[in-house]
Design a protein around this motif. Structure first.
Motif, PDB file in Angstrom:
ATOM      1  N   LEU A 336       0.832  -1.204   0.000  1.00  7.53           N
ATOM      2  CA  LEU A 336       0.000   0.000   0.000  1.00  7.53           C
ATOM      3  C   LEU A 336       0.867   1.253   0.000  1.00  7.53           C
ATOM      4  N   LEU A 337       1.970   1.213   0.723  1.00 10.92           N
ATOM      5  CA  LEU A 337       2.875   2.350   0.791  1.00 10.92           C
ATOM      6  C   LEU A 337       3.505   2.636  -0.570  1.00 10.92           C
ATOM      7  N   VAL A 338       3.817   1.595  -1.319  1.00  9.85           N
ATOM      8  CA  VAL A 338       4.390   1.769  -2.655  1.00  9.85           C
ATOM      9  C   VAL A 338       3.393   2.470  -3.583  1.00  9.85           C
ATOM     10  N   ILE A 339       2.124   2.096  -3.505  1.00 13.13           N
ATOM     11  CA  ILE A 339       1.098   2.748  -4.336  1.00 13.13           C
ATOM     12  C   ILE A 339       1.045   4.234  -4.048  1.00 13.13           C
ATOM     13  N   MET A 340       0.990   4.598  -2.775  1.00 15.35           N
ATOM     14  CA  MET A 340       0.851   6.001  -2.426  1.00 15.35           C
ATOM     15  C   MET A 340       2.128   6.784  -2.704  1.00 15.35           C
ATOM     16  N   LEU A 341       3.287   6.140  -2.580  1.00 19.87           N
ATOM     17  CA  LEU A 341       4.546   6.802  -2.924  1.00 19.87           C
ATOM     18  C   LEU A 341       4.568   7.132  -4.411  1.00 19.87           C
ATOM     19  N   SER A 342       4.181   6.185  -5.241  1.00 21.76           N
ATOM     20  CA  SER A 342       4.117   6.413  -6.683  1.00 21.76           C
ATOM     21  C   SER A 342       3.142   7.537  -7.023  1.00 21.76           C
ATOM     22  N   ALA A 343       1.975   7.531  -6.374  1.00 17.93           N
ATOM     23  CA  ALA A 343       0.975   8.573  -6.630  1.00 17.93           C
ATOM     24  C   ALA A 343       1.508   9.949  -6.253  1.00 17.93           C
ATOM     25  N   THR A 344       2.235  10.031  -5.146  1.00 16.40           N
ATOM     26  CA  THR A 344       2.801  11.307  -4.716  1.00 16.40           C
ATOM     27  C   THR A 344       3.798  11.842  -5.741  1.00 16.40           C
ATOM     28  N   LEU A 345       4.645  10.963  -6.243  1.00 25.42           N
ATOM     29  CA  LEU A 345       5.660  11.381  -7.212  1.00 25.42           C
ATOM     30  C   LEU A 345       5.058  11.794  -8.549  1.00 25.42           C
ATOM     31  N   MET A 346       3.880  11.279  -8.884  1.00 26.12           N
ATOM     32  CA  MET A 346       3.285  11.531 -10.198  1.00 26.12           C
ATOM     33  C   MET A 346       2.362  12.744 -10.243  1.00 26.12           C
ATOM     34  N   ILE A 347       2.031  13.327  -9.108  1.00 25.42           N
ATOM     35  CA  ILE A 347       1.150  14.495  -9.113  1.00 25.42           C
ATOM     36  C   ILE A 347       1.726  15.647  -9.940  1.00 25.42           C
ATOM     37  N   PRO A 348       2.998  16.029  -9.769  1.00 23.83           N
ATOM     38  CA  PRO A 348       3.540  17.116 -10.607  1.00 23.83           C
ATOM     39  C   PRO A 348       3.466  16.803 -12.098  1.00 23.83           C
ATOM     40  N   PHE A 349       3.670  15.544 -12.449  1.00 22.17           N
ATOM     41  CA  PHE A 349       3.574  15.177 -13.866  1.00 22.17           C
ATOM     42  C   PHE A 349       2.185  15.428 -14.401  1.00 22.17           C
ATOM     43  N   TRP A 350       1.152  15.005 -13.680  1.00 25.20           N
ATOM     44  CA  TRP A 350      -0.214  15.178 -14.179  1.00 25.20           C
ATOM     45  C   TRP A 350      -0.617  16.644 -14.209  1.00 25.20           C
ATOM     46  N   HIS A 351      -0.085  17.444 -13.282  1.00 27.51           N
ATOM     47  CA  HIS A 351      -0.362  18.881 -13.350  1.00 27.51           C
ATOM     48  C   HIS A 351       0.248  19.485 -14.614  1.00 27.51           C
ATOM     49  N   TRP A 352       1.475  19.066 -14.921  1.00 30.11           N
ATOM     50  CA  TRP A 352       2.098  19.531 -16.164  1.00 30.11           C
ATOM     51  C   TRP A 352       1.317  19.030 -17.375  1.00 30.11           C
ATOM     52  N   PHE A 353       0.884  17.789 -17.344  1.00 25.00           N
ATOM     53  CA  PHE A 353       0.194  17.193 -18.481  1.00 25.00           C
ATOM     54  C   PHE A 353      -1.135  17.891 -18.759  1.00 25.00           C
ATOM     55  N   LEU A 354      -1.934  18.140 -17.720  1.00 23.97           N
ATOM     56  CA  LEU A 354      -3.231  18.777 -17.956  1.00 23.97           C
ATOM     57  C   LEU A 354      -3.059  20.228 -18.404  1.00 23.97           C
ATOM     58  N   THR A 355      -1.967  20.876 -17.980  1.00 30.17           N
ATOM     59  CA  THR A 355      -1.695  22.236 -18.456  1.00 30.17           C
ATOM     60  C   THR A 355      -1.275  22.242 -19.918  1.00 30.17           C
ATOM     61  N   LYS A 356      -0.550  21.200 -20.310  1.00 27.77           N
ATOM     62  CA  LYS A 356      -0.011  21.128 -21.671  1.00 27.77           C
ATOM     63  C   LYS A 356      -1.041  20.587 -22.659  1.00 27.77           C
ATOM     64  N   PHE A 357      -1.783  19.554 -22.289  1.00 29.96           N
ATOM     65  CA  PHE A 357      -2.663  18.863 -23.228  1.00 29.96           C
ATOM     66  C   PHE A 357      -4.149  18.987 -22.887  1.00 29.96           C
ATOM     67  N   GLY A 358      -4.479  19.588 -21.775  1.00 34.10           N
ATOM     68  CA  GLY A 358      -5.883  19.760 -21.428  1.00 34.10           C
ATOM     69  C   GLY A 358      -6.364  18.731 -20.421  1.00 34.10           C
ATOM     70  N   LYS A 359      -7.360  19.135 -19.639  1.00 36.81           N
ATOM     71  CA  LYS A 359      -7.846  18.286 -18.553  1.00 36.81           C
ATOM     72  C   LYS A 359      -8.624  17.081 -19.064  1.00 36.81           C
ATOM     73  N   LYS A 360      -9.371  17.252 -20.134  1.00 37.33           N
ATOM     74  CA  LYS A 360     -10.161  16.147 -20.656  1.00 37.33           C
ATOM     75  C   LYS A 360      -9.262  15.028 -21.169  1.00 37.33           C
ATOM     76  N   THR A 361      -8.184  15.394 -21.855  1.00 34.17           N
ATOM     77  CA  THR A 361      -7.217  14.398 -22.318  1.00 34.17           C
ATOM     78  C   THR A 361      -6.568  13.693 -21.132  1.00 34.17           C
ATOM     79  N   ALA A 362      -6.256  14.466 -20.087  1.00 33.90           N
ATOM     80  CA  ALA A 362      -5.638  13.880 -18.902  1.00 33.90           C
ATOM     81  C   ALA A 362      -6.562  12.871 -18.229  1.00 33.90           C
ATOM     82  N   VAL A 363      -7.877  13.134 -18.249  1.00 29.58           N
ATOM     83  CA  VAL A 363      -8.830  12.204 -17.655  1.00 29.58           C
ATOM     84  C   VAL A 363      -8.767  10.849 -18.349  1.00 29.58           C
TER      85      VAL A 363
END
Length: 528
Positions: A336-363
């Motif tokens: 469970l800790l590995v899942i949440m660690l991965s999710a924490t590290l990926m938040i900045p990526f998804w923020h960059w992605f939705l800014t670059k390609f749009g929120k609907k694409t990110a969904v």
């Protein structure tokens, strides 16, 4: 410039915040101040307020089911009732609290802050008592039901105002999106902290299990008697396991209070954003019809309802799946800790992605990316290393599930304000009904999944489970979530707010603000 009917009361506010006038002890931000945006410190303090909800929610989601079954030793049927009624009650209170918040008067501390501050002490007390096993056997079900419902109610009094606070910390959509990204990062870190604290403390005191055979399983299910002796390889008693759960809950209560204090002293509600005129005479049902009749909001809520239900099914049953089906009884807290660690590290990526390609694409990309890993998790032969790899990869999709709903809700509210310029002050209702649907879905998922384990023949504290339980757990963490995700993505196909619409709404709202004359300083300010 665009000028719409019903916006006249905004002119006085516009004049005040241009000049930076103090009113009732609160300074209206000037346009120059507003353009400077939120500081990093402001965003971090705002983000800290989201941690208590996610920490406690993650711990309850991952550990409450297995705690009720194997530590409190409740029958799966009663455990399913507690989980469903608690979440259903929590869901019902969300729109009601949201309605009350939307009608709350402005105070020297703001409109949202009093709710947050006053609910915190009682919330931490009720949360602690959830993880206490009462000495009275017959009163266990009532005990957990009462304190679970009480905690959910008090947490709603914290989280609904906090969620609506997004619309009051800045009028700039870019600043709100940035603050939301900070918030999501801290919230996912909160889930990481909650999983680490509860998991490592509890993992070091795993409850002893009972060896069962096919015959003893039948006897146990038919008579309710425990068959066999405790298997206690680590020499840990059940009382020590109960104590470990209480220690974990006490630490989390301390973090809850600390985050509330940081939020209170580090964030200021902008009164000029909160004093736009609203219809105080509107009833609760009228407000419900108003927000639910807004097409983009209904589609957004329904889409995330299905995807949230999918992730909640995975969350609620993953500990049992790891412990029994995969056979990692002593390692599930680390997985469970590995899942949440991965999710924490990926938040900045998804923020960059939705800014670059749009929120609907990110969904679409973020939500669908978890499907291959759900399939592999139940199809690949049990291996601890492979499980770690798959869960780390799946954490990227968990990060998207955290970030995107809260990033897209302000867009829907902006769209509503553009199409209904004379109707204001409904931000809390929008947020509370979204939370209502997701929590109700959570109650359904936990209730049905725990009840299905009862029908499959789940053995409380058993060292092993019947084949029917293994099959049920595989369905609950793979086939059912995948089906729900696909249904949610089908709804998002018709979600109308893309990047072009979002940018257009932003410009229209800015024109509405800029179109107000500066000289109408005698106009009466509306209330919220």
């Amino acid at each position: 410039m665009v000028r719409r009917e019903g916006d006249d009361t905004y002119s006085a506010t516009n004049l005040l915040h241009k000049k930076g006038i103090w009113t009732n002890g609160i300074k209206f931000a000037s346009k120059g101040e507003e353009k400077r945006g939120l500081s990093v410190c402001n965003k971090l303090c705002y983000a800290a307020g989201g941690a208590p909800y996610q920490i406690t929610g993650c711990v309850l989601g991952f550990f409450l089911q297995i705690y009720l079954l194997d530590v409190a030793q409740l029958d799966p049927f009663y455990a399913s009732i507690i989980l469903f009624v608690g979440r259903a009650w929590d869901a019902v209170t969300d729109p009601l609290i949201g309605f009350l918040v939307s009608r709350s008067p402005w105070t020297r501390f703001g409109r949202m802050m009093p709710w947050i501050v006053l609910s915190t002490p009682l919330a931490v007390m009720s949360y602690f008592l959830i993880w206490y096993v009462p000495p009275v056997e017959k009163g266990k079900v009532a005990w957990y039901l009462v304190f679970y419902c009480l905690f959910q109610t008090l947490q709603t009094c914290f989280h609904v105002p906090y969620s609506a606070l997004t619309m009051f910390i800045s009028s700039e959509q870019k600043e709100r999106d940035s603050a939301t990204a900070y918030r999501m990062t801290v919230e996912v870190m909160g889930t990481l902290v909650g999983t680490a604290i509860q998991g490592q403390i509890v993992g070091g005191a795993t409850a002893p299990c009972i060896p069962v055979t096919t015959d003893s399983v039948q006897d146990l299910n038919s008579t309710g008697l425990q068959v066999g002796l405790d298997v206690n390889v680590s020499h840990i008693s059940l009382d020590q396991t109960k104590t470990a759960y209480m220690i974990g809950s006490a630490v989390i209560c301390g973090i809850y209070v600390l985050c509330a204090v940081i939020l209170f002293f580090g964030v200021r509600e902008h009164k000029e954003l909160g004093r736009l005129k609203s219809d105080r005479s509107m009833s609760f049902l009228q407000g419900l019809r108003l927000v639910m009749s807004h097409g983009p909001y209904a589609k957004l809520v329904m889409g995330f309802l299905f995807t949230s239900l999918a992730f909640m099914l995975l969350e609620g049953n993953f500990a049992l799946f790891c412990s029994y089906t995969l056979g990692f009884r002593n390692d599930f807290q680390n997985i469970l800790l590995v899942i949440m660690l991965s999710a924490t590290l990926m938040i900045p990526f998804w923020h960059w992605f939705l800014t670059k390609f749009g929120k609907k694409t990110a969904v679409f990309l973020g939500t669908a990316s978890v499907i291959p890993f759900m399939i592999l998790l139940v199809c690949v032969r049990s291996s601890l290393i492979v499980t770690y790899v798959l869960t780390f990869a799946a954490g990227a999709s968990v990060a998207a599930a955290f970030l995107l709903p809260w990033s897209m809700l302000p867009d829907v509210i902006d769209d509503f304000q553009v199409k209904n310029p004379g109707s204001r002050g409904h931000e809390a209702i929008f947020y509370s009904f979204y939370v209502f649907f997701t929590k109700f879905a959570s109650g359904i998922s936990l209730g049905i999944s725990t009840l299905s384990l009862k029908f499959a023949g789940y053995v409380t504290r058993g060292c092993s489970q019947p084949d029917a339980v293994h099959l049920t757990l595989k369905l609950l963490v793979s086939a059912a979530p995948i089906t729900l995700i696909l249904l949610g993505l089908l709804i998002f196909l018709v979600y109308p707010i893309n990047e072009e619409v979002r940018q257009g709404n932003r410009k229209l709202l800015q024109e509405l603000r800029d179109s107000q004359p500066d000289s109408e300083d005698s106009t009466e300010l509306g209330t919220v």
